[in-house]
Write a protein that holds these residues in place. Structure first.
Motif, PDB file in Angstrom:
ATOM      1  N   ALA A  46       0.864  -1.180   0.000  1.00  0.00           N
ATOM      2  CA  ALA A  46       0.000   0.000   0.000  1.00  0.00           C
ATOM      3  C   ALA A  46       0.899   1.228   0.000  1.00  0.00           C
ATOM      4  O   ALA A  46       1.486   1.587   1.021  1.00  0.00           O
ATOM      5  CB  ALA A  46      -0.903  -0.009   1.224  1.00  0.00           C
ATOM      6  N   TYR A  47       1.022   1.857  -1.154  1.00  0.00           N
ATOM      7  CA  TYR A  47       1.883   3.030  -1.285  1.00  0.00           C
ATOM      8  C   TYR A  47       1.207   4.289  -0.755  1.00  0.00           C
ATOM      9  O   TYR A  47      -0.025   4.379  -0.699  1.00  0.00           O
ATOM     10  CB  TYR A  47       2.226   3.281  -2.754  1.00  0.00           C
ATOM     11  N   ASP A  48       2.025   5.265  -0.424  1.00  0.00           N
ATOM     12  CA  ASP A  48       1.502   6.586  -0.124  1.00  0.00           C
ATOM     13  C   ASP A  48       1.210   7.295  -1.445  1.00  0.00           C
ATOM     14  O   ASP A  48       1.463   6.751  -2.524  1.00  0.00           O
ATOM     15  CB  ASP A  48       2.512   7.382   0.706  1.00  0.00           C
ATOM     16  N   GLY A 107       2.483  -1.016   4.565  1.00  0.00           N
ATOM     17  CA  GLY A 107       2.036   0.355   4.409  1.00  0.00           C
ATOM     18  C   GLY A 107       3.245   1.267   4.314  1.00  0.00           C
ATOM     19  O   GLY A 107       4.077   1.289   5.226  1.00  0.00           O
ATOM     20  N   VAL A 108       3.367   1.979   3.207  1.00  0.00           N
ATOM     21  CA  VAL A 108       4.543   2.823   2.974  1.00  0.00           C
ATOM     22  C   VAL A 108       4.247   4.256   3.426  1.00  0.00           C
ATOM     23  O   VAL A 108       3.477   4.975   2.788  1.00  0.00           O
ATOM     24  CB  VAL A 108       4.938   2.812   1.482  1.00  0.00           C
ATOM     25  N   GLY A 109       4.852   4.663   4.518  1.00  0.00           N
ATOM     26  CA  GLY A 109       4.685   6.026   4.997  1.00  0.00           C
ATOM     27  C   GLY A 109       3.971   6.118   6.335  1.00  0.00           C
ATOM     28  O   GLY A 109       3.126   5.283   6.673  1.00  0.00           O
ATOM     29  N   PHE A 110       4.318   7.149   7.103  1.00  0.00           N
ATOM     30  CA  PHE A 110       3.770   7.340   8.446  1.00  0.00           C
ATOM     31  C   PHE A 110       2.256   7.492   8.443  1.00  0.00           C
ATOM     32  O   PHE A 110       1.589   7.230   9.448  1.00  0.00           O
ATOM     33  CB  PHE A 110       4.402   8.568   9.095  1.00  0.00           C
ATOM     34  N   ALA A 111       1.677   7.918   7.329  1.00  0.00           N
ATOM     35  CA  ALA A 111       0.230   8.143   7.273  1.00  0.00           C
ATOM     36  C   ALA A 111      -0.561   6.852   7.470  1.00  0.00           C
ATOM     37  O   ALA A 111      -1.759   6.896   7.750  1.00  0.00           O
ATOM     38  CB  ALA A 111      -0.148   8.793   5.942  1.00  0.00           C
ATOM     39  N   THR A 127       1.236 -10.700   8.806  1.00  0.00           N
ATOM     40  CA  THR A 127       2.299  -9.800   9.244  1.00  0.00           C
ATOM     41  C   THR A 127       2.208  -8.511   8.433  1.00  0.00           C
ATOM     42  O   THR A 127       2.121  -8.547   7.206  1.00  0.00           O
ATOM     43  CB  THR A 127       3.687 -10.430   9.043  1.00  0.00           C
ATOM     44  N   PHE A 128       2.219  -7.389   9.128  1.00  0.00           N
ATOM     45  CA  PHE A 128       2.163  -6.090   8.484  1.00  0.00           C
ATOM     46  C   PHE A 128       3.511  -5.390   8.594  1.00  0.00           C
ATOM     47  O   PHE A 128       4.245  -5.583   9.565  1.00  0.00           O
ATOM     48  CB  PHE A 128       1.079  -5.215   9.128  1.00  0.00           C
ATOM     49  N   GLY A 129       3.825  -4.585   7.603  1.00  0.00           N
ATOM     50  CA  GLY A 129       5.021  -3.749   7.642  1.00  0.00           C
ATOM     51  C   GLY A 129       4.589  -2.297   7.657  1.00  0.00           C
ATOM     52  O   GLY A 129       3.657  -1.919   6.942  1.00  0.00           O
ATOM     53  N   LEU A 130       5.235  -1.478   8.467  1.00  0.00           N
ATOM     54  CA  LEU A 130       4.927  -0.056   8.545  1.00  0.00           C
ATOM     55  C   LEU A 130       6.222   0.722   8.367  1.00  0.00           C
ATOM     56  O   LEU A 130       7.136   0.610   9.188  1.00  0.00           O
ATOM     57  CB  LEU A 130       4.290   0.287   9.892  1.00  0.00           C
ATOM     58  N   VAL A 131       6.303   1.484   7.289  1.00  0.00           N
ATOM     59  CA  VAL A 131       7.516   2.244   6.989  1.00  0.00           C
ATOM     60  C   VAL A 131       7.402   3.657   7.537  1.00  0.00           C
ATOM     61  O   VAL A 131       6.409   4.350   7.317  1.00  0.00           O
ATOM     62  CB  VAL A 131       7.758   2.296   5.462  1.00  0.00           C
ATOM     63  N   ASP A 132       8.424   4.075   8.269  1.00  0.00           N
ATOM     64  CA  ASP A 132       8.549   5.450   8.776  1.00  0.00           C
ATOM     65  C   ASP A 132       7.690   5.784   9.983  1.00  0.00           C
ATOM     66  O   ASP A 132       7.489   6.955  10.292  1.00  0.00           O
ATOM     67  CB  ASP A 132       8.286   6.479   7.670  1.00  0.00           C
ATOM     68  N   SER A 133       7.186   4.770  10.675  1.00  0.00           N
ATOM     69  CA  SER A 133       6.480   5.015  11.923  1.00  0.00           C
ATOM     70  C   SER A 133       6.515   3.734  12.748  1.00  0.00           C
ATOM     71  O   SER A 133       6.958   2.695  12.266  1.00  0.00           O
ATOM     72  CB  SER A 133       5.039   5.466  11.674  1.00  0.00           C
ATOM     73  N   VAL A 134       6.032   3.827  13.974  1.00  0.00           N
ATOM     74  CA  VAL A 134       6.109   2.683  14.891  1.00  0.00           C
ATOM     75  C   VAL A 134       4.721   2.292  15.380  1.00  0.00           C
ATOM     76  O   VAL A 134       3.948   3.133  15.842  1.00  0.00           O
ATOM     77  CB  VAL A 134       7.006   3.009  16.101  1.00  0.00           C
TER      78      VAL A 134
END
Length: 348
Positions: A46-48, A107-111, A127-134
Motif C-alpha cells: 500500500a503506497y503513499d 504500508g509505505v509512509g507514516f500516514a 504480518t504487516f510492515g509499517l515504513v517510517d512510523s512505529v
C-alpha cells in the motif's frame, strides 16, 4: 517474534509524487496474487500518494518489492493512496490486501500508522510492515530510519560547499518526521561553520499533506531562497523536491541536495544532475525485502527495526563526484556519529 535491532543495509531509497489514481481513489500497478492455497509468498503493498514511479520514497519501497519478486518468486498486489482520502480509505486498502491472502501487507509512509494499528488486530495471522512510523501491534514490523544522521552529513556538505554560508532547508510538511531532517541538517551546518545561517521553510502545515506533492510550491520556495543569496538548498518534500531542484538548476553556482533516492539518477531530473550535490538516501528497499524474506522463511519480523548510519541505512550519494574534495571531512563526521562523539538532534 518481537525485537529491537539494527540491521545491515544496502542501496537506498526515494521521495517524490505523481498521482495515478482511479475514480475510486487508488490504483493497482500489478495484481498477480490470489487467495489460493499454493503456499506462494504473496506481498501486498500500500503506497503513499504518488505510488510507484514517484522517483523517491515509494519507488524505494518498490525496489524492495521487485527484489522479492525476482529472488523469492513472490506474487504481488500494489495499491496507491490519493490526495485527501480519509483514514477509513487507508484501512479499507490494507484490509482488502489482508483479506486477499497477501502476507506481508506493507504500508509505505507514516500516514498508515493509525490504519495499521486498527487493521493488524483484525488479521492476527497476517504480518504487516509499517515504513517510517512505529506500531505497538504484535504482528507489525516497524521499519524506521535515522534520517537526522544522514541529514547531518548533508549539513556538513552544505556548509563546506556554500560560498557565503547561506543555506536553506525546505520540508514538505511541518511533521515530526520531516523536522528530524531539518534538525540534523541545521546541526551539521552550524557545527561545521558556526557563522553560517540556515533558513528552514515548510510548504504546508498540520494535516495538509499536499506539501509532499506540489512541485510548484517547492520551486517557489527554492526561488525565494535563491533570491536571498542562499546557494545550497536541501529539500525533504516528496514530489515537491523536483520543483526545488529545477529552481536551483536555473541559477549558476548553486547546489541542490536531494532526498530518499539518488535523485541525480532520476530520469525525470537527469537534466539537472550537474546541480545536485548529493542526496540523503534511506534504505526502504532493504527493509521491505528483509520483511518479505522473513515471512517466506516462516520467521516473520516484528517489532522496531532501525536502519542507521552505522549500517548504511542512511547515507549520502556520490553521483557526479561533487563530494570528492570534502569526502575526508564527511568520513570524519560519520565516524564521530557512529562512535557516539556526535549526538544528532531530532528537533530544531
Amino acid at each position: 517474534m518481537r525485537r529491537v535491532s539494527k540491521i545491515t543495509a544496502a542501496c537506498i531509497a526515494t521521495a517524490a509524487l505523481a498521482v495515478t489514481a482511479t475514480a475510486c481513489g487508488e490504483s493497482s500497478t500489478e495484481d498477480t496474487g490470489s487467495s489460493d492455497n499454493s503456499g506462494k509468498l504473496k506481498i501486498g503493498m500500500a503506497y503513499d500518494v504518488g505510488g510507484r514511479g514517484d522517483n523517491s520514497f515509494n519507488d524505494s519501497a518498490a525496489r524492495g518489492l521487485d527484489k522479492a519478486k525476482a529472488e523469492l518468486g513472490a506474487e504481488t498486489k500494489e495499491l496507491t493512496a490519493k490526495h485527501g482520502e480519509t483514514p477509513a480509505d487507508r484501512e479499507a486498502r490494507l484490509a482488502s490486501l489482508a483479506e486477499g491472502g497477501f502476507n506481508p501487507v506493507i504500508g509505505v509512509g507514516f500516514a498508515y500508522k493509525d490504519s495499521i494499528d486498527k487493521v493488524a488486530g483484525k488479521f492476527p495471522k497476517t504480518t504487516f510492515g509499517l515504513v517510517d512510523s512505529v506500531s505497538d501491534a504484535k504482528n507489525v514490523d516497524s521499519i524506521v530510519f535515522t534520517e537526522e544522521q544522514g541529514s547531518y552529513l548533508a549539513g556538513v556538505a552544505a556548509a563546506l560547499k556554500s560560498k557565503d554560508g547561506k543555506v536553506g532547508f525546505i520540508g514538505g510538511v511541518d511533521l515530526p518526521l520531516i523536522k528530524k531532517f531539518a534538525a540534523g541538517f541545521e546541526q551539521g551546518v552550524l557545527e561545521t561553520n558556526p557563522k553560517a545561517s540556515v533558513q528552514i521553510q515548510y510548504l504546508t502545515t498540520g494535516t495538509d499533506l499536499s506539501g509532499f506533492g506540489a512541485p510548484d510550491k517547492g520551486k517557489a520556495a527554492a526561488q525565494g531562497m535563491l533570491d536571498k543569496g542562499i546557494d545550497v538548498i536541501y529539500t525533504a518534500a516528496g514530489g515537491s523536491g523536483a520543483g526545488a531542484i529545477e529552481a536551483v538548476a536555473g541559477k549558476k553556482g548553486t547546489w541542490a541536495i536531494g532526498v530518499d533516492s539518488d535523485q541525480a539518477k532520476d530520469p525525470a531530473l537527469s537534466k539537472y544532475a550537474s546541480s545536485i550535490l548529493t542526496s540523503v538516501v534511506k534504505n526502504v528497499d532493504t527493509g521491505v525485502f528483509e520483511l518479505a524474506k522473513s515471512v517466506k522463511d516462516g520467521k516473520p519480523l516484528t517489532g522496531v527495526h532501525t536502519y542507521s548510519l552505522a549500517e548504511d541505512g542512511v547515507s549520502l550519494t556520490t553521483t557526479g563526484d561533487h563530494l570528492k574534495d570534502i569526502q575526508p571531512k564527511l568520513d570524519e563526521a560519520k565516524k564521530k556519529i557512529v562512535d557516539g562523539q556526535i549526538k544528532v538532534r531530532t528537533t530544531t
